[in-house]
Design a protein around this motif. Structure first.
Motif, mmCIF file in Angstrom:
data_model
loop_
_atom_site.group_PDB
_atom_site.id
_atom_site.type_symbol
_atom_site.label_atom_id
_atom_site.label_comp_id
_atom_site.label_asym_id
_atom_site.label_seq_id
_atom_site.Cartn_x
_atom_site.Cartn_y
_atom_site.Cartn_z
ATOM 1 N N LEU B 34 -58.115 51.572 -47.272
ATOM 2 C CA LEU B 34 -57.774 51.450 -48.690
ATOM 3 C C LEU B 34 -59.019 51.585 -49.573
ATOM 4 O O LEU B 34 -58.967 52.177 -50.659
ATOM 5 C CB LEU B 34 -57.086 50.104 -48.911
ATOM 6 N N ALA B 35 -60.138 51.060 -49.102
ATOM 7 C CA ALA B 35 -61.394 51.158 -49.868
ATOM 8 C C ALA B 35 -61.785 52.621 -50.069
ATOM 9 O O ALA B 35 -62.339 52.984 -51.115
ATOM 10 C CB ALA B 35 -62.510 50.391 -49.162
ATOM 11 N N ARG B 36 -61.492 53.462 -49.097
ATOM 12 C CA ARG B 36 -61.802 54.897 -49.240
ATOM 13 C C ARG B 36 -61.050 55.502 -50.419
ATOM 14 O O ARG B 36 -61.578 56.363 -51.129
ATOM 15 C CB ARG B 36 -61.415 55.645 -47.966
ATOM 16 N N VAL B 37 -59.798 55.078 -50.595
ATOM 17 C CA VAL B 37 -58.999 55.618 -51.705
ATOM 18 C C VAL B 37 -59.540 55.111 -53.044
ATOM 19 O O VAL B 37 -59.739 55.886 -53.984
ATOM 20 C CB VAL B 37 -57.507 55.247 -51.547
ATOM 21 N N PHE B 38 -59.821 53.795 -53.115
ATOM 22 C CA PHE B 38 -60.357 53.249 -54.365
ATOM 23 C C PHE B 38 -61.744 53.822 -54.665
ATOM 24 O O PHE B 38 -62.086 54.043 -55.831
ATOM 25 C CB PHE B 38 -60.401 51.721 -54.319
#
Lengths: 128, 128
Positions: B34-38
């Motif tokens: 999820l951090a990659r998307v944010f």
């Protein structure tokens, strides 16, 4: 006043300025301010900290309950928490030895709203 | 199967694995994905590109219509677009000379859902 209002924690009152990320091209200034918030979320440790804070029964959590979940030093955790706070996602208060953190839900509400397609049913309403 | 499913563009089917960012502590693997998307959203140029793509009437936009909005080179814009694509937020297709981009709305729907407080009315429903 045409200038963006920046809150005391450095976050922009996005819903005062923007029709939504998906409804119209973002202005340059709005993009800069909003990118700061997403950048704060763009790290696995910060995401986990945010979710631990947000999901805590009672609405707040002691830093002493956050640190043991990570294989990281207290100063590193504090640095990540500071970045979440500077992005306007959480706030905190010192009480005696410890600092207590809580979610600023208007910040995540705002992001959810910005990421919601105009005129579409929201995921929570359509999922089985 | 307990492994996370990673889509062809590298994004995780988050709603298959997580109750939401605010409802329960995120697992480590989910947080990484999820951090990659944010992180992809954590840049003003990429946010502006995403909003230009998402808000385009007809649902897609030629890279030739994106580049003139920025004081940046074509390769730089293409690099930012690649990061949005690798995060699973947009997709593209080459047609002749130009590449055309469109939003993958299920990705932004998923983020909006993850940022929505469980059992709370959503911002779009409560704003005047």
């Amino acid at each position: 006043m045409s200038k963006q209002e920046v809150g005391p924690l450095g976050h922009v009152a996005v819903d005062d300025c923007c029709p939504g990320l998906l409804a119209a091209p973002l202005g340059e200034e709005q993009a800069v301010e909003l990118a700061r918030v997403f950048k704060a979320l763009g790290d696995p440790v910060r995401l986990r900290l945010l979710s631990m804070i947000a999901s805590r029964e009672g609405g707040e959590i002691c830093v002493c309950d956050l640190t043991p979940a990570f294989d990281l030093s207290q100063p590193t955790i504090s640095h990540h928490l500071k970045q979440l706070r500077q992005a306007g996602l959480i706030d905190c208060e010192r009480r005696g030895t410890w600092v207590y953190y809580w979610l600023l839900p208007e910040a995540t509400d705002r992001l959810a709203g910005l990421l919601t397609r105009p005129g579409r049913p929201l995921p929570a309403e359509t999922s089985a």
